[in-house]
Every structure is written in structure tokens, then in C-alpha cells.
Scaffold this active site. Structure first.
Site, PDB file in Angstrom:
ATOM      1  N   ARG A 167       3.802  16.831   2.182  1.00 14.80           N
ATOM      2  CA  ARG A 167       2.928  17.858   1.615  1.00 14.80           C
ATOM      3  C   ARG A 167       1.478  17.572   2.003  1.00 14.80           C
ATOM      4  NH1 ARG A 167       1.611  18.827  -4.592  1.00 14.80           N
ATOM      5  NH2 ARG A 167       3.195  17.242  -4.821  1.00 14.80           N
ATOM      6  N   ASP A 448      -0.307  13.451 -12.723  1.00 15.41           N
ATOM      7  CA  ASP A 448      -0.902  13.552 -11.397  1.00 15.41           C
ATOM      8  C   ASP A 448      -2.072  14.520 -11.484  1.00 15.41           C
ATOM      9  OD1 ASP A 448       0.229  16.083 -11.468  1.00 15.41           O
ATOM     10  OD2 ASP A 448       1.613  15.750  -9.798  1.00 15.41           O
TER      11      ASP A 448
END
Length: 548
Positions: A167, A448
Site C-alpha cells: 500500500r 494506527d
């Protein structure tokens, strides 16, 4: 260095030499010179769209693409290999053990998900060392040259390693450590270019391919840009078109109105869509910042079953299965609790309920937050998903309108516990991120950038609209936040495994105090705080954005 390219960094020369080769930098420069004007124009269009929303505009499905949404149901090209049941949690690849232990199967975890994502976006603080070392580790893992020992523990590749999906960062992020013609390159293009240039042919030779997750898009034209990058890149290295496969994370509110168009733009490179649930909540608050009716309660109350989240999930599954591509579920943030069996069972029951909801809704796979949760997630999908996917679950019962996607009726309240938890999480994560750690366990949840962003914009939203705290009746004010920061900040050092530095904590404190006082909360904390990483990496001041 190739003409016009400069690297502004004090990262170890060996790692740079292995990744930042003349050929790779030539490729990156070609991407930058070809696509940077379009990227900038699309980011300007985001700002224009936000101004329209702030002025009272409403989100809707784009009228100019009605023909795409009403078009014949034609299957897209075959997706990349998919794990039955569970996809991996995203991990930053800057440590070899992340790639080995969490992506490719540790010896102590003999049965592990067969597909995983290595993230340069939300789970890896983009210090230049992390970025470049991550590329080294991915390259070595693909070539089966990454086995090592650490502290008496052996890390070995499994015989059937997981399929890697990388990603890159979102279109909004610059990479100030590399400039082309005196302009910072796109973080997206840097991450993509280094991985693709060094590994695409090797991946195909080994029976896999260059597979990507694409984050944080807001418009189908941003997907078109990625598709153009793919076409250009495949031609550049002499690879057949349509070799690349990409899964798009639908994690912004505007993108929910562009799902079918995003699939259409990437139709020859598409693997499907993913419910990026935490970023989606963050975007829901941020995009509706001028709407007092969109104030949400405590983070724990904004679950996947509330109106706007349920509508988004059902529309995503319907859209993907209409075009016969994967509709991936989201991540349960719970992680195992080793020292409290009762609390652990409560947490794992939440995971079971979440995964059962996903598979019964029609999802074709899911994410997990920790490898030890895989034995919980996989049996649920195995029991209810009898084939490799659920494309036959067409969800013809679903008729989602804009009002469904914008429904702000969320049961719950703003509580003092919720305010305190948001402050603790925001401070801890911000300090850890500046220190190079972008994925941290806090209070038995994996935090996160996406989850931390929710805490930041919720605090801003509650102050902006003087939300009342249910258990005290007092409004949330900047002064209340200040007092709680003063109380909670000293304990934050103990919350983060490995601790955080005093300097980083003070930056986090001042940042949060400033955020709750702004007219509009910043777009991304990662953009705001990038100058701290850039300074540490030796980037000249003229290439640093001053966003603080």
C-alpha cells in the site's frame, strides 16, 4: 544522480545505493514529470469540493457517470489471488521481522493468512530509513533472501509464503526527501515506483505479480490517475498491460459515492474494493465539518451497525459483486489480552461477532489486527463462505440513497471517559509517530493513523460545537481539553510499548492544543507532522511544508 533528481537524506548509503539506483530514479522522475500536474489539479479539486460542502452543498452520486452505474453487468478482469476468509493486517515493512513474522509466516504460527499487506500509509512512520529499508526488505523477501536470527529467535520463510500487497501513501502526501526539478515528488509515486521497478518482473517470474492497495482516494478521477500510472509503468519496463492488480480502499466519504466509477476506471487492473472503516469514520467527520448535525458520540459507539456505516458496507458489497470482484471487509481493532483471560474473551467475542457480520453480509474476506486472531476469523469464513468468494450474493435487496450514506443518527453520547480516551490516544500516537512508530497497541486495541485521526477530529468537533458531556452536563471546551492534557500527558509515556521521548510528547501536546482551537481541523496529522521527520532526515527548509 539522474539529471534534475536530488536525494536530501542522511540514510545509510548502502540502503540508498540498493534502492535509489539511477534506473529507479530515472523511472521516478519520468512518473513525476508526466503525472505531477494532474495530481496537483486533483488535490486542488478536493479543496474546491470541501469549500462547496462547507457552504451548504451536499454529496451525491456524480450525474455525469449515471451511464456507468446503469451499465450492463460485465465482469471485470480476474482479480489477484485472494485468501479464503482472511487477509492480513497491514504492517510497515521497515523491519525484516515484520515482513517475515507477520507477512510470510513465522515458524511458531504454522497456519497463517496467505495474503497480507505491507503498508507505507497508516502503519509505517515515513522516516526515510523506514521507507528505504522497507523496500530492501520487500525486495529480499520476494527473492527468498531474508531469513535471519534475532535474540535467539529464527525467522524463516514458510514454504508457501503469503501473497504480498503493498500500500503506497495517499495522493495528498509529498515525499520531501526526493525532489525532481526542485519539486518534492509524490509519496504515492515514490513508494510505488521503488517497489514496482525493482520487483515487478521478479514477482511475475515467481508466479505472483505487482499487487497494490490504493488508499484515501476521494474521486473517480483519482482512480483514473492511478490507472494511467499503471499503463505508463508497465510500458516503461516492458511488461504487458493489465499485469498490475489493485484493490481500492473505500475509506473517504466522497469515495462512497464513486465506487462503481472507481471500479470502472481501474477495470483492467482491479481486484475489488475494501471497507477501510476507520478512515471512513474519520472522513465522515472531516468532510461534514461545517454540519452541526454530524457531531458523533464516543468513538466506541460508532460501530459498523450504525446507519451510515451499514449503508456504506451494503453498497460496497453490492457494487463489487455486480462486477464480480472482491468486497473485502475491514479490520477489527481488538488484539489478544494475555494477562486477563476474561477481558480477552470479551475482546475476542467482539472479533467473532464482527467477522460473522461481515461474512453473512456477503464479504469475500477480511482483515485482522494480530496473527493470533486468525484462528478466530478463518473458521467463521470457512463455515459460511463455501467457495473462494461470495459473488453470488448480489444484494439485490439493497437500494442505497445519499440520505443513507449521510445518516447521522448514531446511538450513544459524548462521555468524560470518551474525551479522556481520545486525548490519551491522540497524544500517544502522535508522539510515537514522530518517533518513527506508526502502529501501536493501546488499551488492547491496535491504533494506527486512521484510528488516531478519529480521536483528533472528534475532539476538534466536540469543541467546535460545544458538545455536552453526558455524565457531567458541561460542554467540551478547549480549556477542558487543556486541563485533561495536563493531567494525562505524564502517563502517556507508559502507555506506548517502548515509551516515547519527552520532546515528541511535547510536540504532541502542543499539536493537539492547537488543533482543538482551529476553525477547521487539519486534513491529516501525517501532513502536519512530516516536517519533523524531514528535518531529522536532513531535508533543506525550502522543501519542507510548514503546516503547524
Amino acid at each position: 544522480m539522474p539529471k534534475g533528481v536530488q536525494v536530501h537524506s542522511n540514510v545509510a548509503a548502502k540502503a540508498q545505493a540498493e534502492i535509489l539506483t539511477d534506473g529507479a530514479l530515472d523511472f521516478l522522475a519520468a512518473l513525476h514529470r508526466t503525472f505531477e500536474p494532474t495530481r496537483k489539479a486533483l488535490l486542488d479539486a478536493r479543496d474546491d469540493a470541501q469549500r462547496r460542502l462547507d457552504a451548504g452543498g451536499v454529496l451525491d452520486f456524480p450525474p455525469e457517470t449515471a451511464n456507468i452505474r446503469a451499465g450492463a453487468v460485465v465482469a471485470l478482469r480476474a482479480a489477484c489471488p485472494r485468501a479464503r476468509g482472511s487477509s492480513g493486517r497491514d504492517y510497515g515493512p521497515h523491519r525484516p521481522q515484520d515482513v517475515l513474522g507477520l507477512a510470510l509466516g513465522e515458524t511458531r504460527v504454522p497456519i497463517f493468512q496467505r495474503l497480507t499487506e505491507m503498508a507505507y500509509a497508516d502503519s509505517s512512520a515515513p522516516t526515510f530509513a523506514n521507507l528505504v529499508n522497507g523496500q530492501v526488505n520487500l525486495r529480499d523477501a520476494i527473492r527468498r533472501q531474508i531469513d535471519f536470527e534475532s535474540n535467539g529467535k529464527a525467522y524463516r520463510l514458510s514454504e508457501k509464503p503469503a501473497t504480498l500487497i503493498v500500500r503506497p501513501r495517499g495522493w495528498h502526501l509529498d515525499e520531501p526527501r526526493v525532489t525532481v526539478d526542485n519539486t518534492p515528488v509524490s509519496g504515492s509515486l515514490f513508494d510505488f515506483a521503488m517497489y514496482f521497478y525493482h520487483n515487478a518482473h521478479e514477482l511475475v517470474k515467481r508466479g505472483s505479480g505487482p499487487y497494490f492497495y490504493l488508499p484515501k482516494m476521494e474521486h473517480y478521477l483519482e482512480a483514473r490517475l492511478w490507472n494511467d500510472v499503471f499503463l505508463f509503468s508497465q510500458s516503461y519496463i516492458g511488461m504487458p498491460h493489465n499485469t498490475i492488480r489493485a484493490t481500492v480502499l473505500i475509506e473517504t466519504l466522497p469515495a462512497a459515492f464513486h465506487m462503481e466509477e472507481i471500479l470502472f476506471e481501474l477495470r483492467n487492473h482491479s481486484s475489488g474494493l475494501n471497507c477501510g472503516r476507520w478512515d471512513y469514520i474519520f472522513s465522515f467527520i472531516k468532510k461534514r465539518r461545517a454540519d452541526r448535525s454530524a457531531v458523533l458520540p464516543d468513538r466506541k459507539d460508532v460501530t459498523m451497525t450504525v446507519g451510515f456505516m451499514d449503508a456504506y458496507v451494503r453498497l460496497l458489497i453490492q457494487t463489487c459483486h455486480k462486477r464480480k470482484v472482491a468486497a473485502m471487509g475491514g479490520m477489527s481493532a481488538q488484539i489478544p489480552i494475555k494477562d486477563d483471560p476474561k477481558a480477552n474473551e470479551v475482546a475476542m467475542e467482539k472479533v467473532r461477532a464482527d467477522k460473522l457480520r461481515e461474512v453473512l453480509a456477503g464479504h469475500d474476506g477480511t482483515w485482522i489486527a494480530h496473527p493470533l486472531i486468525e484462528p478466530i476469523a478463518r473458521p467463521i469464513f470457512d463455515a459460511h463462505m463455501l467457495g473462494p468468494n461470495q459473488y453470488h450474493v448480489r444484494r439485490s435487496d439493497v437500494h442505497i440513497t445519499p440520505s443513507h450514506l449521510l445518516d447521522t443518527r448514531v446511538p450513544g453520547a459524548v462521555t468524560m471517559a470518551g474525551v479522556r480516551e481520545n486525548i490519551e490516544t491522540s497524544l500517544a500516537y502522535t508522539a510515537a509517530w514522530i518517533g518513527g512508530n506508526a502502529c501501536i497497541p493501546l488499551n488492547y486495541l491496535m491504533e494506527d493513523a486512521a484510528t488516531a485521526e478519529i480521536t483528533r477530529v472528534q475532539l476538534w468537533q466536540w469543541v467546535k460545537y460545544s458538545a455536552r458531556i453526558a455524565d457531567t452536563g458541561e460542554p467540551v471546551t478547549a480549556e477542558l481539553v487543556d486541563s485533561l492534557i495536563k493531567e494525562l500527558a505524564p502517563g502517556v509515556k507508559k502507555l506506548v510499548p517502548g515509551g516515547v521521548g519527552e520532546k515528541e510528547l511535547q510536540v504532541a501536546v502542543e499539536y493537539l492544543k492547537g488543533q482543538v482551537r482551529k476553525e477547521w481541523a487539519s486534513e491529516f496529522l501525517t501532513s502536519d507532522l512530516m516536517p519533523y521527520l524531514a528535518v531529522a532526515d536532513g531535508v533543506p527548509a525550502k522543501f519542507q511544508k510548514s503546516a503547524l
